[in-house]
Every structure is written in structure tokens, then in C-alpha cells.
Scaffold this motif. Structure first.
Motif, short mmCIF file in Angstrom:
data_model
loop_
_atom_site.label_atom_id
_atom_site.label_comp_id
_atom_site.label_asym_id
_atom_site.label_seq_id
_atom_site.Cartn_x
_atom_site.Cartn_y
_atom_site.Cartn_z
N THR A 38 5.09 -3.41 3.51
CA THR A 38 3.70 -2.97 3.42
C THR A 38 3.61 -1.51 2.99
N MET A 39 4.49 -0.67 3.56
CA MET A 39 4.52 0.75 3.18
C MET A 39 4.93 0.91 1.71
N ALA A 40 5.89 0.11 1.28
CA ALA A 40 6.32 0.18 -0.12
C ALA A 40 5.20 -0.27 -1.05
N PHE A 41 4.41 -1.26 -0.60
CA PHE A 41 3.29 -1.73 -1.41
C PHE A 41 2.19 -0.66 -1.51
N ALA A 42 1.96 0.06 -0.41
CA ALA A 42 0.92 1.10 -0.42
C ALA A 42 1.34 2.33 -1.20
N ARG A 43 2.66 2.55 -1.31
CA ARG A 43 3.15 3.76 -1.99
C ARG A 43 3.28 3.50 -3.49
N THR A 44 2.90 4.55 -4.29
CA THR A 44 3.02 4.45 -5.76
C THR A 44 4.11 5.39 -6.24
#
Length: 481
Positions: A54-60
Motif C-alpha cells: 500500500t505504501m509503495a502504491f501511494a508513493r511515486t
């Protein structure tokens, strides 16, 4: 009826045969402590992986690429704000040259100049989009030599030996500091002699002198003469600023001298009345006011923008004047680059620009790397030349046009260039546009990629820990006797 029942049962059997999620009767399952432990581990691992995903998905992430520059605009805006530390605004000229043959001298459109005080603060506005006015000259039938033969010499020839004594002996003095090779000085020479003659005829208490700055080079360096001719007024041995820069006619010069005398007489009258009632500081301030003495610092801040062709070229700042010949030996082009950039200004721009730039890393914001840098020249006949490589940069912080903009980054190298004694130095800014452009793009994960990863985490964790559980169960299962 029985056929219908048999048919329905057949269809149910057929559906059951392709059931991927078959149920195991609860009576055939067995709960174990090891299974409970593996279940807790499975939930912990899935929770950690779920949070990480989830954190990787939120991070660009920022991706950069290089492509051919497809910009078709014929011109590019160049913004500048430069302080010349030792060059008067009257002599500052901004010139533009490029490979297409453009050669614009003393550009004034969209350029403004500010005279600075001794602390470097803007003091006097010297004009925007203003062309320098050409001063008027008198035409004479006689040459200077013929005037001397007919009327004698009236303008006193001054040298380094008698200059200080002469200006102190004469309360009011007007001096022409010239160079024999200067065309403007040659035009002024008979006018100056005629003016000295008229002053003597009128009985004005003004001494008129002249200094040959080629023969008396040391004296003119002490007087900091930057341009020829320089017409300077002296009062009680002290120079009164600013120098005379109006028309060079006998009538204009005579009127200037008369105004100086009138103002001095008014001050003396005021001083006589104020004797004993005003302190020395007030009297000195009043004297400067009546003398119209406005101390000048030669610094000048020149700023604005130029529209330049998208080809290699340069703009340069040099000492130049329509009404003077510059003294190359006294031209000091020490300067500070307060701001230099290409493209539309970024400072104080729209909320869209601020929003986009806030997302861009610092290493991709080299829009004005020269800002706040001083380029000091410690000797005469030298100046800094700057070589600038400009790269267009496309900032794409989203899919829509509202999240995209085009800016220009550049790299620069600067070095000191030495000039011949006869040539006037120039602070040159040479630029060249790269045919390639840099694309800085913000990229994030797609939603379907995120969902796929979550399913893989759940299924993979459940299957892997199930295999581990089965293996451990077989190893540690009590054997029957």
C-alpha cells in the motif's frame, strides 16, 4: 417426471465436477496447535506485505529521459538582472548578437536601469526603454589654432604639477578633461575656448581649464575619468557631482556656470543670516543643496528581458555612449548576476507553476544557477565571459496539461578574458540551445497492478505457509505403536 429429476441431477453433477472451491466436511478436519501458529504467522506476514504494498502504491517516483526538442517557437525569452559595480548607467549598453546575423546595439526595449548608492541600494531611476539623447554642439568658422592666434589662450592648460594648486586658488572652476584622439573632444575644443573667452569678457569669477588626459594620464586616473570629454565643476578645490552632461554649446555652458554662481550667492546670503543659529552639519547639508551636489556612485543595476532567436548567440554589457569616447584604461566590468534565466519567469508566478515545482527534485531545478554570484576583475583591460548551455526541460507531474510545464535549465562556465589597451572590455554572456530536451516525469503504480499484488500476497502467503504447515505436521506427528 423421473426423467426431469434425473436430468436436474445430471446438471448438478456436471457443475460440481468443475468446482474449484470444493468443501471439505468439517468432520474430516483437525485443528492443531501448529496450524494455529502457522495461521497467526500467515496473518502477520500478509499484514506486513499488505502495508508495504500500500505504501509503495501511494508513493511515486521521478523518471528522467532525453528526447529531441520539438519546440517550434522561433524566439526564447532571456531574463536578466545584473549589477555593474563600477560602471555608470549613462555608459551601460546592452548589445545582442546571434548566428543568424542579428546585431542590435544598445537595446533599450524592456530594459531598465537604476543608479546605485555607495551601499549598493537603488537610488535613482535612470530610465526604461529610453534612448540616450544626443547633445548639441556649436559649429565654428575658426579652428582652435586660429582662435589662439587672434584672441590668445583663455582656457588654462593644466598638468599634474599645477592642477591641485590651481583649483584651490580659484573658488569656482570648470575643467574639460579630454583626449586628443576623441572626436567629441575635437568638436568641443573651439567651443570650450570660446566659452572661456566669454566668461572672461563677462567678468565671471569662474576659472576655465583643460587637461590632456593622454599627456596627464596619471592625473586623470586619480580623477577617475571614465569617458571623454568629462566636464567637471570644482568648488573650493572639491569636485561637485554630477558632471556636466548637457549640450556642449557656448550658450549652454555659460548658462550652467551662471546658475552655479547664482546658487552659490544664495547660499552665502542664507549662511550670513543663519550665522550662529545653525550647526556645522546643517550648514554643510545646505551647502550641498545649493551647490546641487549629488554624490554619485558609478554602480548601475540593469534589468529586463530580451527576446532572442533560438540559435547560438550572446548578449553583452559594455561601456558605450553616443556622446563620449570611453576610456578603456578606466573601464572596470566587475559585476554581480542577481538573476539570469531563460523562458517565462518562474519567481512570483501562478499557483499552477508553484504546485508543479514543489514536486520536482532540486537536482532538476537548475533554472538560474548564476544567481547571487559576483565576478570580480581586479585589473583593467579584462572582463568575464560566460558560456551557457541551455536545455529545455519538460516537467510532467500528471497526465493532464494542468500538471505539465516547459522550463529551461542551463549549465555555465566563466573565465576572464584579457583585452588590448585600446579595446573597451565587455561582460559577455554567450548561450547555445541544446537540440535535446530533458523530460522529468512523475510515475506511480496503476490500480490494477496494486490489486494484482494484493491477491498474490494473500494467495502466495496462504499457500506457502500451508505447505510449511503440512511438512512440519508430518515431521512432528506422533507415530502409532
Amino acid at each position: 417426471m423421473s426423467n426431469n429429476i434425473n436430468g436436474g441431477g445430471g446438471r448438478r453433477n456436471m457443475m460440481s465436477s468443475v468446482d474449484f472451491y470444493r468443501r471439505v466436511p468439517k468432520d474430516l478436519t483437525e485443528a492443531t496447535a501448529l496450524g494455529a501458529l502457522m495461521s497467526v504467522c500467515a496473518m502477520g506476514v500478509m499484514a506486513i506485505l499488505f502495508l508495504s504494498e500500500t505504501m509503495a502504491f501511494a508513493r511515486t517516483s521521478m523518471l528522467t529521459s532525453i528526447t529531441l526538442d520539438e519546440n517550434t517557437q522561433p524566439q526564447l525569452r532571456l531574463n536578466f538582472n545584473i549589477t555593474m559595480m563600477d560602471l555608470h548607467c549613462d555608459y551601460v549598453s546592452v548589445d545582442v548578437w546571434d548566428a543568424l546575423g542579428t546585431n542590435r546595439q544598445n537595446v533599450t526595449k524592456n530594459v531598465e536601469k537604476w543608479q546605485l548608492d555607495t551601499d549598493g541600494r537603488r537610488r535613482i531611476f535612470s530610465g526604461r526603454n529610453r534612448e540616450t539623447r544626443e547633445v548639441k554642439h556649436d559649429e565654428h568658422d575658426e579652428t582652435l589654432e586660429e582662435m589662439h592666434e587672434a584672441e590668445g589662450v583663455h582656457a588654462v592648460e593644466l598638468t599634474e604639477e599645477n592642477f591641485d594648486t590651481w583649483i584651490k586658488e580659484n573658488e569656482m572652476a570648470f575643467v574639460d578633461l579630454f583626449a586628443p584622439w576623441c572626436v567629441w573632444c575635437q568638436r568641443l575644443a573651439p567651443t570650450w575656448e570660446k566659452f572661456a573667452q566669454e566668461v572672461r569678457k563677462a567678468g565671471m569669477p569662474v576659472a576655465v581649464g583643460k587637461v590632456d588626459c593622454v599627456a596627464q594620464a596619471s592625473l586623470c586616473r586619480k580623477q577617475r575619468i571614465m569617458a571623454f570629454p568629462t566636464l567637471r565643476w570644482y568648488h573650493s578645490g572639491e569636485a561637485v557631482s554630477p558632471d556636466y552632461k548637457m549640450d556642449r554649446t557656448v550658450h549652454a555652458l555659460f548658462g550652467f556656470a551662471k546658475r552655479k554662481l547664482d546658487m552659490d550667492a544664495k547660499f552665502k546670503e542664507w549662511d550670513k543670516r543663519a550665522q550662529g543659529t545653525e550647526d556645522d552639519a546643517t550648514r554643510a547639508q545646505k551647502r550641498q543643496l545649493y551647490q546641487q551636489n549629488r554624490p554619485e556612485h558609478p554602480g548601475c543595476q540593469v534589468s529586463g528581458f530580451l527576446m532572442v532567436n533560438r540559435v547560438p548567440g550572446n548578449f553583452h554589457i559594455e561601456a558605450k555612449s553616443k556622446n563620449h569616447n570611453l576610456n578603456a584604461a578606466m573601464t572596470n566590468l566587475t559585476h554581480t548576476v542577481n538573476h539570469l534565466s531563460f523562458g517565462d519567469p518562474i519567481e512570483g508566478t501562478s499557483r499552477k507553476t508553484k504546485r508543479i515545482l514543489k514536486q520536482v527534485p532540486e537536482e532538476h531545478q537548475q533554472f538560474s544557477p548564476m544567481d547571487g554570484t559576483m565576478y570580480l576583475t581586479s585589473q583593467f583591460h579584462q572582463a568575464y565571459h560566460h558560456y551557457i548551455k541551455v536545455v529545455s526541460t519538460h516537467l510532467n507531474m500528471g497526465a493532464s496539461a494542468a500538471n505539465s510545464m516547459v522550463t529551461y535549465q542551463f549549465l555555465e562556465q566563466s573565465q576572464i578574458v584579457y583585452y588590448d589597451d585600446q579595446n573597451v572590455p565587455e561582460a559577455r554572456f554567450s548561450y547555445d540551445l541544446s537540440p535535446m530536451s530533458v523530460v522529468v516525469q512523475k510515475e506511480g503504480r496503476k490500480w490494477y497492478d496494486y490489486l494484482t499484488s494484493l491477491c498474490a500476497i494473500i494467495g502466495g502467503t496462504f499457500t506457502t505457509l500451508g505447505l510449511i504447515d503440512a511438512t512440519l505436521y508430518k515431521l512432528f506427528k506422533p507415530k502409532k505403536l
